[in-house]
Enzyme design. Structure first.
Site, PDB file in Angstrom:
ATOM      1  N   VAL A   1     -25.358  10.943 -38.835  1.00  0.00           N
ATOM      2  CA  VAL A   1     -25.783  10.164 -39.997  1.00  0.00           C
ATOM      3  C   VAL A   1     -26.933  10.934 -40.633  1.00  0.00           C
ATOM      4  O   VAL A   1     -27.891  11.309 -39.946  1.00  0.00           O
ATOM      5  CB  VAL A   1     -26.241   8.744 -39.606  1.00  0.00           C
ATOM      6  CG1 VAL A   1     -26.762   7.998 -40.833  1.00  0.00           C
ATOM      7  CG2 VAL A   1     -25.093   7.969 -38.961  1.00  0.00           C
TER       8      VAL A   1
ATOM      9  N   GLY B   1     -26.314   0.816 -40.334  1.00  0.00           N
ATOM     10  CA  GLY B   1     -25.107   0.372 -39.650  1.00  0.00           C
ATOM     11  C   GLY B   1     -23.899   1.259 -39.844  1.00  0.00           C
ATOM     12  O   GLY B   1     -22.759   0.847 -39.537  1.00  0.00           O
ATOM     13  N   LEU B   2     -24.100   2.505 -40.304  1.00  0.00           N
ATOM     14  CA  LEU B   2     -22.948   3.363 -40.581  1.00  0.00           C
ATOM     15  C   LEU B   2     -22.236   3.769 -39.296  1.00  0.00           C
ATOM     16  O   LEU B   2     -20.997   3.770 -39.237  1.00  0.00           O
ATOM     17  CB  LEU B   2     -23.387   4.604 -41.369  1.00  0.00           C
ATOM     18  CG  LEU B   2     -23.958   4.329 -42.760  1.00  0.00           C
ATOM     19  CD1 LEU B   2     -24.328   5.636 -43.446  1.00  0.00           C
ATOM     20  CD2 LEU B   2     -22.954   3.550 -43.610  1.00  0.00           C
ATOM     21  N   LEU B   3     -22.997   4.135 -38.268  1.00  0.00           N
ATOM     22  CA  LEU B   3     -22.358   4.504 -37.002  1.00  0.00           C
ATOM     23  C   LEU B   3     -21.598   3.316 -36.419  1.00  0.00           C
ATOM     24  O   LEU B   3     -20.478   3.462 -35.926  1.00  0.00           O
ATOM     25  CB  LEU B   3     -23.391   5.018 -36.007  1.00  0.00           C
ATOM     26  CG  LEU B   3     -22.862   5.292 -34.583  1.00  0.00           C
ATOM     27  CD1 LEU B   3     -21.687   6.262 -34.609  1.00  0.00           C
ATOM     28  CD2 LEU B   3     -23.972   5.814 -33.691  1.00  0.00           C
ATOM     29  N   THR B   4     -22.197   2.140 -36.491  1.00  0.00           N
ATOM     30  CA  THR B   4     -21.514   0.959 -35.954  1.00  0.00           C
ATOM     31  C   THR B   4     -20.192   0.719 -36.664  1.00  0.00           C
ATOM     32  O   THR B   4     -19.171   0.408 -36.027  1.00  0.00           O
ATOM     33  CB  THR B   4     -22.426  -0.274 -36.079  1.00  0.00           C
ATOM     34  OG1 THR B   4     -23.591  -0.076 -35.264  1.00  0.00           O
ATOM     35  CG2 THR B   4     -21.701  -1.540 -35.621  1.00  0.00           C
TER      36      THR B   4
ATOM     37  N   TYR C   1     -25.225   5.328 -27.172  1.00  0.00           N
ATOM     38  CA  TYR C   1     -23.816   4.944 -27.014  1.00  0.00           C
ATOM     39  C   TYR C   1     -23.547   3.825 -26.015  1.00  0.00           C
ATOM     40  O   TYR C   1     -22.441   3.282 -25.985  1.00  0.00           O
ATOM     41  CB  TYR C   1     -22.999   6.192 -26.668  1.00  0.00           C
ATOM     42  CG  TYR C   1     -22.959   7.151 -27.837  1.00  0.00           C
ATOM     43  CD1 TYR C   1     -22.137   6.913 -28.928  1.00  0.00           C
ATOM     44  CD2 TYR C   1     -23.794   8.269 -27.883  1.00  0.00           C
ATOM     45  CE1 TYR C   1     -22.139   7.753 -30.026  1.00  0.00           C
ATOM     46  CE2 TYR C   1     -23.793   9.121 -28.967  1.00  0.00           C
ATOM     47  CZ  TYR C   1     -22.967   8.864 -30.040  1.00  0.00           C
ATOM     48  OH  TYR C   1     -22.972   9.699 -31.129  1.00  0.00           O
TER      49      TYR C   1
ATOM     50  N   PHE D   1     -17.536  18.942 -26.201  1.00  0.00           N
ATOM     51  CA  PHE D   1     -16.584  18.770 -27.309  1.00  0.00           C
ATOM     52  C   PHE D   1     -17.183  17.881 -28.377  1.00  0.00           C
ATOM     53  O   PHE D   1     -18.221  17.271 -28.185  1.00  0.00           O
ATOM     54  CB  PHE D   1     -15.244  18.208 -26.830  1.00  0.00           C
ATOM     55  CG  PHE D   1     -15.338  16.897 -26.078  1.00  0.00           C
ATOM     56  CD1 PHE D   1     -15.311  15.695 -26.763  1.00  0.00           C
ATOM     57  CD2 PHE D   1     -15.450  16.869 -24.684  1.00  0.00           C
ATOM     58  CE1 PHE D   1     -15.382  14.489 -26.076  1.00  0.00           C
ATOM     59  CE2 PHE D   1     -15.537  15.681 -24.003  1.00  0.00           C
ATOM     60  CZ  PHE D   1     -15.500  14.486 -24.681  1.00  0.00           C
TER      61      PHE D   1
END
Length: 418
Positions: A89, A97-100, A128, A418
């Site tokens: 982000v 709240g973008l990741l959520t 996480y 990864f």
């Protein structure tokens, strides 16, 4: 400030790929711009629908990507995993709240695809767990003080009839995949590698402007079978008295037999001018220190969480792995707004195979889905999590029962970032 609702979160198009990569570089504090050649190379990772961006007034301000993966579980079976990566982000758009939004949509899609778990390598520990991921493997890196090891500096090859050979990138791409598949069959925590992995690790496809070709070595047994392989780089450092002070850094080392591991580590400690060897990320119970006459020559440089696992389907996950003994356990799994919540009975037979099903029986232990992820590959202790207040015993002694079933004699290991 743009409202949350006005920020568009969606899969990107191929035409937006360059902007998406720029946003990812910004999030990871890398130089934002990249050449057309690098962008074209990275298009090999683009899968429609699985690269997601958040857009504010047409500009990408957050990134998220997933890809299909297989994860080896205890007993050697592989489960279908949703591998999460490239999560950023931009600093201008934090705490909105973008990741959520991206994670919630991805985990629902993964469950719909039939994935058993989701996986990721966490750049930051605190993020996480709130999405149901738990640290399922840990990694340790050692720095070997070569003169202190007690190894014979005149060592010229394995004493078991095998041999170590330098090879080139083409040999690695030819021999490496089969060797890795042998490792995957026996070591929980190992993840699958596709053809693109082998091409990028050998420089055939380059995701960065510079590629420093490593040295590649292969160990073959006395019967001529490839049992080990390593890639390493060295620096060029000399002391004031013209003495060499070089460090060899292991990029990756795969050994499917103890003989292969011994031969490769002894080789790395025998390279002229090399006085230190950085091991790269190994399992915390790796054989490495005890392969040296003086194990204290290998000092721990790094020890940290590595592969995080999020269980999506409790029944399939618990039935896929094997167990250390017979017994039964009823788990109450909390998964707020997620797919894994519920109460489940695990029944393990004498041969170590398990069956699992939803149940209305009284629970033996209660835990969050993130703690189930930490326990899943056999590394974490339920007794320890009870002491930390993260797992609750509903029946006295149930945590010891859980450890007797779930824990493994060797710790799981994931060799790949990864």
């Amino acid at each position: 400030m743009t409202s949350r609702a006005a920020i568009d979160v969606r899969p990107i198009t191929e035409a937006e790929f360059a902007d998406w990569n720029r946003a990812m570089n910004i999030g990871f504090l890398r130089e934002p711009s990249m050449s057309e050649e690098v962008i074209d190379a990275r298009r090999a990772q683009f899968t429609p629908g699985r690269s997601v961006g958040a857009f504010d007034a047409g500009r990408c301000v957050a990134t998220f990507r997933s890809f299909a993966q297989e994860l080896t579980v205890v007993g050697g079976a592989a489960v279908q995993a949703d591998a999460v990566t490239n999560v950023t982000v931009s600093p201008t758009h934090r705490r909105r709240g973008l990741l959520t939004r991206m994670m919630t949509e991805e985990l629902a899609a993964a469950k719909g695809r039939g994935d058993v778990v989701a996986t990721l390598i966490a750049a930051e520990y605190p993020i996480y767990g709130r999405y149901g991921f738990g640290p399922a493997t840990w990694a340790t890196e050692w720095t070997i003080d070569v003169p202190r090891t007690g190894l014979d500096p005149r060592w010229a090859g394995p004493e078991d009839g095998g041999r170590v050979d330098l090879v080139d990138a083409e040999d690695v791409r030819k021999l490496g995949p089969e060797l890795h598949e042998r490792l995957r069959r026996v070591r929980p925590g190992v993840v699958s590698r596709d053809e693109l992995w082998w091409r990028t690790t050998t420089g055939a496809v380059r995701f960065h402007a510079t590629f420093h070709e490593p040295f590649y070595v292969v160990y073959r047994s006395a019967a001529g079978e490839v049992e080990g392989m390593a890639a390493y780089t060295t620096d060029d450092r000399w002391g004031d008295g013209k003495q060499p002070l070089n460090t060899a850094r292991v990029k990756w080392l795969t050994g499917v037999t103890p003989a292969a591991e011994r031969a490769l580590w002894h080789y790395l400690c025998s390279v002229d001018w090399v006085v230190r060897v950085r091991s790269g990320y190994r399992a915390p119970d790796d054989l490495l220190p005890l392969l040296l006459p003086d194990p204290r020559a290998a000092a721990v440089t790094t020890h940290a969480d590595f592969l995080w696992v999020r269980v999506l389907d409790v029944v399939r996950a618990l039935e896929a792995r094997t167990y250390e003994g017979a017994g039964s356990l009823v788990l109450e799994v909390a998964d707020a707004d997620g797919p894994a919540g519920g109460r489940y009975r695990l029944e393990v037979s004498e041969d170590g195979t398990g069956t699992c099903a939803p149940t209305t029986e009284n629970a033996d232990i209660a835990l969050d889905v993130s703690d189930l992820g930490a326990l899943y590959l056999g590394d974490e202790s339920a007794v320890r999590l009870v002491a930390l207040g993260r797992v609750r015993e509903e029946r006295a002694g149930a945590a010891r029962t859980a450890d007797a079933l779930l824990r493994t004699s060797r710790r799981p290991w994931c060799p790949d970032v990864f």
